[in-house]
Design a protein around this motif. Structure first.
Motif, short mmCIF file in Angstrom:
data_model
loop_
_atom_site.label_atom_id
_atom_site.label_comp_id
_atom_site.label_asym_id
_atom_site.label_seq_id
_atom_site.Cartn_x
_atom_site.Cartn_y
_atom_site.Cartn_z
N ASN A 1 0.98 -1.39 0.01
CA ASN A 1 -0.11 -0.11 -0.02
C ASN A 1 0.75 1.28 0.07
O ASN A 1 2.03 1.25 0.37
N LEU B 1 -7.34 -1.42 -8.10
CA LEU B 1 -6.99 -2.80 -7.26
C LEU B 1 -8.12 -3.55 -7.41
O LEU B 1 -9.26 -3.19 -7.12
N ASP C 1 -9.72 -7.55 -5.82
CA ASP C 1 -9.30 -8.68 -4.94
C ASP C 1 -9.48 -9.91 -5.99
O ASP C 1 -9.63 -10.09 -7.12
N ARG D 1 -6.51 3.12 -3.41
CA ARG D 1 -5.25 3.80 -2.96
C ARG D 1 -5.11 5.25 -3.77
O ARG D 1 -5.32 5.29 -4.89
N HIS E 1 0.28 -5.11 -5.45
CA HIS E 1 -1.04 -5.72 -5.23
C HIS E 1 -0.88 -7.01 -4.67
O HIS E 1 0.25 -7.57 -4.58
N VAL F 1 -4.80 -5.78 -11.09
CA VAL F 1 -4.98 -4.57 -11.12
C VAL F 1 -5.64 -4.25 -12.69
O VAL F 1 -5.04 -4.65 -13.58
#
Lengths: 470, 331
Positions: free
Chosen positions: A430, B180, B182, B193, B204, B210
């Motif tokens: 992050n 992003l 999942d 983000r 990631h 992504v």
């Protein structure tokens, strides 16, 4: 070159009417098409907006996700687009209350100008100071302070003058450049796009007049040399695009460095310093390809491919920096540093603490780094420094960093490209923080070597060698 | 969005700056043309910058390619980003089986012209072997998500370029350039983000991937102006042609194998074109005589409807339609 693509960010508090202002700007600039307008009309009527005199709730223009409508809040930065015959605008609409520092930093980092909302009934409040503080730190070159809800104080000229003087004084103290103040009623439309007839005493520009005419360039400061952070090394070898099939012989040994030019123009023949993996070399630009084809010169903002005269082992992450600002004007803007001070804004729900190991992305280089110290947290309303042991979400503070490899750094106040970086969590990936390199001390520590010396390094990690990516 | 011929440009300052109304118009037109060229240059370079970052930072990128104008522009930019090298990644098409045949033919010709690989995920295969069931209403739009996610997993793509633009839709207006997803392909608007300066962070979680949207900041008018300037080829259905059509729910549909009129829906020949390329079963045509890119641009300047509102039944279901599909892993 981007003189006509104007990037704009908004900053406002909870109830100062920012959504209505943005809605008004888009509506009066005729940037809302009929079907969207019908939706707004329908929802306004359903909710009884305007009471006895039904009206359009222009705040609905920026009304976004269902989750937001249900809770009556705005979650995230939203981007809007509109054009006038003079300019095209990208508007980053930054919500004011939830995580406003994070959102403002995100929206304003690329902005040519910011719009800050002030409620005419309240004048300059704590939140206004905080917004101006963030914009000052980010170096947004121009700020338009919109004094909204003037209709609710009967367009009182002396009240506006008092707010304007306050704004100018506060902006001065916070180091905010180029502040302009406009009285408006976003609800009724006066001085947003059209002038209206509520306040003949105001003879200054409307909000849109300003947005159309403010320069789309950074504020005048110390000039910075052309810079190109290498994104990709292009070595097509056998795998040329079909359109170049006829040039296969000429392009057999082609080796070009792809990246975006920042800060100044770069021209064929320019001498550049090449900062690569801890080494510094010198080279001369032998060719430039812009998106439009081969060129003698590329402007800041253009995505190009550069060829050099020296046979250097340059990889992604290297920075090419012009040695002269203009003919005969050397500079000291860029220094290779491994230790530096920076102002950072924490963007994730995490803490930055001394000793923490992080990654730093600067230009196109990602390097391991360590937080050596957390010095201060900044109180945004007056930019005063308070001691701090660590920094958390939405905190802006001053830290010192040490990196595993040197960065070709410039003070952020002089170059956004050379002075900005991300702090990344090495485990989760992050983005923890956005950082701005402080002007001092930028002490260099990279050895210099001549153009001919090729240092021993492994193969470039991100070369596009033919169709096979290594 | 508006095109530059409308809007509030002739403000007080403008009128004061020039001689008369005729000069004003000529000057405004000239300024407008110069502004559009500079605007396209800025957008083009920004997109190429994003494309290069993704090519460098990811192991296995692909390009989602529908044959629609937006993905065609992304492919054009991708080719520029690596020129003179060949485009180093494959294009990925989720074929619903309901595509216009002209678009499939265009897709195949384009892939050949660039000399690149094509990966097809076929919804029809999934229906044929029972992994997916044909919905009662006949639209396969929502079936694409499963096929797309399986294709990503099978080919281990860690980044997919897409041609989505933020001006298309409220959900897209809030989506990041690097978005992003999942492991279920889901998008979480609350957990995005921050993107600051031109520094993109593509890291990631394992299993996630992504979506990269390099033309996020382009408007529909920008796309058409760029197609015009660069002479980019498009599927022929974007331009006016005559074909048998019928009306349903206020939209005009082509008569095809997958979009047949009911008995009470009379068929007539109309001169139409398409503003977006989707399934023949849910993409409506607009009545239009615009046969060239320049004519399309003129038409757009006068249009009062948004691109998707005008012709996409899949987006009309509710105003949260796109938001819901994105959360499920849609494009």
């Amino acid at each position: 070159m981007s003189d006509t693509l104007f990037r704009l960010a908004t900053a406002g508090s909870v109830d100062d009417g920012k959504s209505t202002l943005v809605g008004r700007l888009l509506h009066d600039a005729k940037a809302i098409l009929a079907d969207s307008l019908d939706d707004i009309r329908r929802v306004s009527a359903e909710r009884g907006f305007g009471g006895d005199t039904p009206a359009l709730d222009l705040a609905l223009v920026t009304d976004g996700l269902r989750a937001e409508r249900e809770q009556g809040i705005t979650i995230d930065v939203a981007y809007r687009y509109f054009s006038t015959p003079r300019r095209s605008f990208i508007l980053a609409d930054c919500p004011g209350h939830v995580q406003y520092t994070r959102n403002t930093v995100t929206g304003a980092s690329t902005a040519h100008a910011a719009l800050v909302l002030v409620d005419a009934r309240n004048g300059v409040v704590e939140q206004t100071r905080r917004h101006l503080g963030v914009l000052g730190l980010l170096g947004v070159p121009q700020v338009v302070v919109v004094v909204n809800k003037m209709d609710l104080i009967d367009w009182d000229e002396s009240a506006f003058a008092a707010i304007r003087d306050d704004v100018v004084a506060v902006a001065d103290r916070l180091g905010v450049a180029g502040v302009r103040v406009v009285p408006v009623s976003a609800l009724q439309g006066d001085f947003v796009v059209d002038r209206g007839d509520s306040a003949p005493w105001y003879t200054g520009p409307t909000v849109l007049d300003l947005l159309e005419t403010l320069p789309a360039r950074p504020a005048a400061g110390e000039a910075s040399p052309a810079r190109l952070d290498v994104q990709l090394v292009l070595r097509p070898q056998g795998a040329l695009a079909p359109e170049f099939a006829a040039d296969a012989d000429a392009l057999r040994d082609f080796r070009g460095y792809a990246g975006t030019v920042s800060d100044g123009p770069l021209a064929v023949g320019d001498r550049v310093a090449v900062y690569n993996d801890g080494q510094r070399h010198r080279a001369r630009v032998t060719g430039l390809r812009t998106p439009a084809g081969e060129a003698e010169r590329a402007e800041a903002g253009q995505a190009v491919v550069v060829t050099l005269d020296a046979d250097l082992d340059i990889a992604r992450g290297a920075a090419l920096v012009a040695e002269q600002l203009e003919e005969g004007q050397p500079h000291d803007a860029v220094t290779a540093v491994r230790e530096f001070g920076a102002a950072v804004c924490v963007l994730a729900d995490a803490r930055l603490t001394p000793g923490q190991r992080v990654l730093v992305k600067h230009g196109t280089q990602v390097v391991a780094a360590r937080v050596d110290a957390v010095d201060n947290v900044l109180r945004l309303s007056d930019l005063s420094r308070e001691p701090a042991a660590s920094l958390g979400l939405n905190d802006l503070g001053l830290i010192r960093l040490r990196t595993a490899k040197p960065l070709a750094a410039t003070a952020y106040s002089r170059s956004r490209a050379g002075g900005s970086f991300l702090v990344i969590d090495p485990a989760e990936g992050n983005t923890l923080a956005a950082g701005m390199i402080e002007p001092a001390p930028l002490a260099g520590d990279a050895p210099e070597s001549g153009a001919a010396t090729e240092h021993a390094a492994g193969p470039a990690a991100h070369e596009l060698a033919g169709a096979v990516r290594t | 969005m508006t095109v530059t011929t409308s809007g509030p440009g002739t403000t007080v300052n403008d009128a004061a700056a020039v001689g008369g109304p005729a000069d004003d118009d000529a000057l405004a037109a000239e300024r407008s043309a110069a502004h559009r060229a500079a605007n396209l240059d800025a957008l083009e370079s920004e997109s190429i910058h994003i494309i290069r970052e993704v090519l460098a930072e990811f192991e296995r990128p692909g390009l989602l390619f529908s044959g629609g104008k937006d993905s065609v522009v992304v492919l054009h930019l991708l080719a520029k980003a690596v020129s003179p090298a060949r485009v180093p990644i494959p294009v990925v098409h989720v074929d619903t089986g309901h595509n216009f045949p002209e678009v499939i033919a265009f897709r195949d010709a384009t892939v050949q012209r660039y000399g690149i690989d094509l990966v097809v995920g076929s919804v029809q295969d999934y229906i044929d072997d029972g992994r997916l069931v044909e919905p009662a209403n006949g639209t396969r739009n929502r079936l694409q998500t499963r096929v797309l996610l399986d294709t990503i997993e099978e080919h281990r793509f860690d980044a997919l370029f897409g041609g989505a633009r933020r001006d298309e839709d409220k959900a897209r207006a809030k989506e990041r350039i690097l978005s992003l997803r999942d492991e279920f392909g889901g998008w979480d608007p609350r957990n995005q983000r921050p993107e600051v300066w031109s520094l993109y962070n593509g890291r990631h979680a394992p299993g996630g991937h992504v979506r990269a949207f390099p033309i996020s900041n382009w408007t529909e008018a920008d796309i058409w102006s760029y197609i015009d300037r660069e002479g980019i080829a498009l599927p022929p259905i974007y331009f006016a042609h005559e074909r048998p059509t019928f009306e349903r729910d206020g939209m005009v549909y082509a008569v095809t194998d997958v979009s047949r009129p009911r008995e009470d829906e009379p068929v007539s020949n109309r001169t139409v074109r398409y503003r977006t390329v989707g399934d023949a079963s849910c993409t409506g045509a607009v009545l239009s005589a615009a046969g060239t890119v320049a004519e399309v641009l003129d038409e757009l300047a006068l249009s009062t409807l948004t691109e998707r509102g005008a012709t996409r039944a899949d987006d009309r279901i509710s105003s949260a339609a796109m938001e819901d599909r994105k959360k499920e892993g849609y494009f």
